[in-house]
Design an enzyme around this catalytic site. Structure first.
Site, PDB file in Angstrom:
ATOM      1  CB  SER A 137     -19.325 -39.743 -14.802  1.00 12.39           C
ATOM      2  OG  SER A 137     -18.882 -39.144 -13.495  1.00 12.39           O
ATOM      3  CE1 TYR A 149     -13.839 -40.167 -14.351  1.00 13.88           C
ATOM      4  CE2 TYR A 149     -14.435 -39.138 -13.329  1.00 13.88           C
ATOM      5  CZ  TYR A 149     -14.858 -40.503 -14.018  1.00 13.88           C
ATOM      6  OH  TYR A 149     -15.625 -41.073 -13.515  1.00 13.88           O
TER       7      TYR A 149
HETATM    8  C1  8X3 Z   1     -17.364 -39.606 -10.461  1.00 12.80           C
HETATM    9  C2  8X3 Z   1     -18.365 -38.935  -9.776  1.00 12.80           C
HETATM   10  O1  8X3 Z   1     -19.739 -37.359  -9.520  1.00 12.80           O
HETATM   11  O2  8X3 Z   1     -17.378 -37.057  -9.791  1.00 12.80           O
HETATM   12  O3  8X3 Z   1     -17.956 -39.800 -11.798  1.00 12.80           O
HETATM   13  O4  8X3 Z   1     -19.093 -36.711 -10.821  1.00 12.80           O
HETATM   14  S1  8X3 Z   1     -18.720 -37.251  -9.701  1.00 12.80           S
END
Ligand code: 8X3
Length: 229
Positions: A137, A149
């Site tokens: 990501s 995350y």
């Molecule tokens: C999620 C996309 O752009 O928020 O993995 O990193 S972002």
């Protein structure tokens, strides 16, 4: 040569399902793995049935199930040429948000799940001189405020490089794909302007795995043009 075989986790919808569609369109056979069996069965039917798209119920946080997924791939198709470790999900930002149990599932899925997916597939990939694709990501290269995350995706970024070095000399290639905002169930409503769609990311996966054997695409960052962060 028989059609190459790609194992995809998190294949029931979003990016994973789009990768399955793109791979089959390019002549691959796919093993589509996820927890939600009805969605997998529908996708397998859409793609031409189990001789082309084999559905496997798999919780990537359970080693027995991940090992069985890799065994199902080699039992059905005789080989694994690529694995796309795609299963993952996000959480609300803030260290006082979500429950510890939710965090546990996210960390296990995004980090441990990716690691044991590689572990289960590497023996077959060494035989085929195959390809590992990890779904990272943009959040795995910059730190999101209060975002555990983001921490999991930093781990995935590191995992790609750790695996690349570990597999050096085997012919197995490793690619990290780090998308920004993609219009999937990850967002209730994708922020900003025109988001990526899952097919955009699938196109990048196919680009990486279709390179000649001497070309190793290691990292691809891709954002919607309108995304700043
Ligand atoms: C999620 C996309 O752009 O928020 O993995 O990193 S972002």
């Amino acid at each position: 040569m028989a059609a190459p075989v790609m194992v995809i986790t998190g294949a029931s919808d979003g990016i994973g399902a789009a990768v399955a569609r793109a791979a089959v369109a390019d002549g691959w056979r796919v093993v589509i793995a996820a927890r939600r069996r009805p969605l997998l069965d529908a996708l397998a039917d859409e793609l031409g049935g189990p001789s082309v798209a084999l559905p496997v119920t798999c919780d990537v946080t359970e080693w027995d199930q991940v090992e069985a997924m890799a065994q199902a791939a080699t039992a059905a198709f005789g080989r694994i040429d690529a694995v796309v470790a795609n299963a993952g999900f996000g959480a609300k930002r803030g260290f006082l948000n979500e429950s510890p149990g939710f965090w546990r599932e996210m960390v296990l899925t995004n980090v441990y799940g990716a690691a044991i997916t590689l572990r289960a597939c590497i023996p077959a990939l060494r035989e085929s001189r195959g390809h590992i694709v990890l779904m990272g990501s943009i959040s795995g290269r910059q730190v999101g405020t209060g975002s555990l995350y983001s921490c999991t995706k930093w781990a995935v970024t590191a995992m790609a490089e750790a695996a690349r070095k570990d597999l050096h000399g085997t012919g197995v290639r490793v690619t990290l794909i780090a998308p920004g905002i993609v219009d999937t169930a990850f967002y209730d409503d994708p922020p900003g302007g025109d988001p990526l769609v899952p097919g955009d990311v699938a196109g990048t996966v196919m680009f990486a795995v279709s390179q000649p054997p001497h070309v190793s695409i290691n990292e691809v960052y891709m954002r919607p043009t309108e995304q700043e962060f």
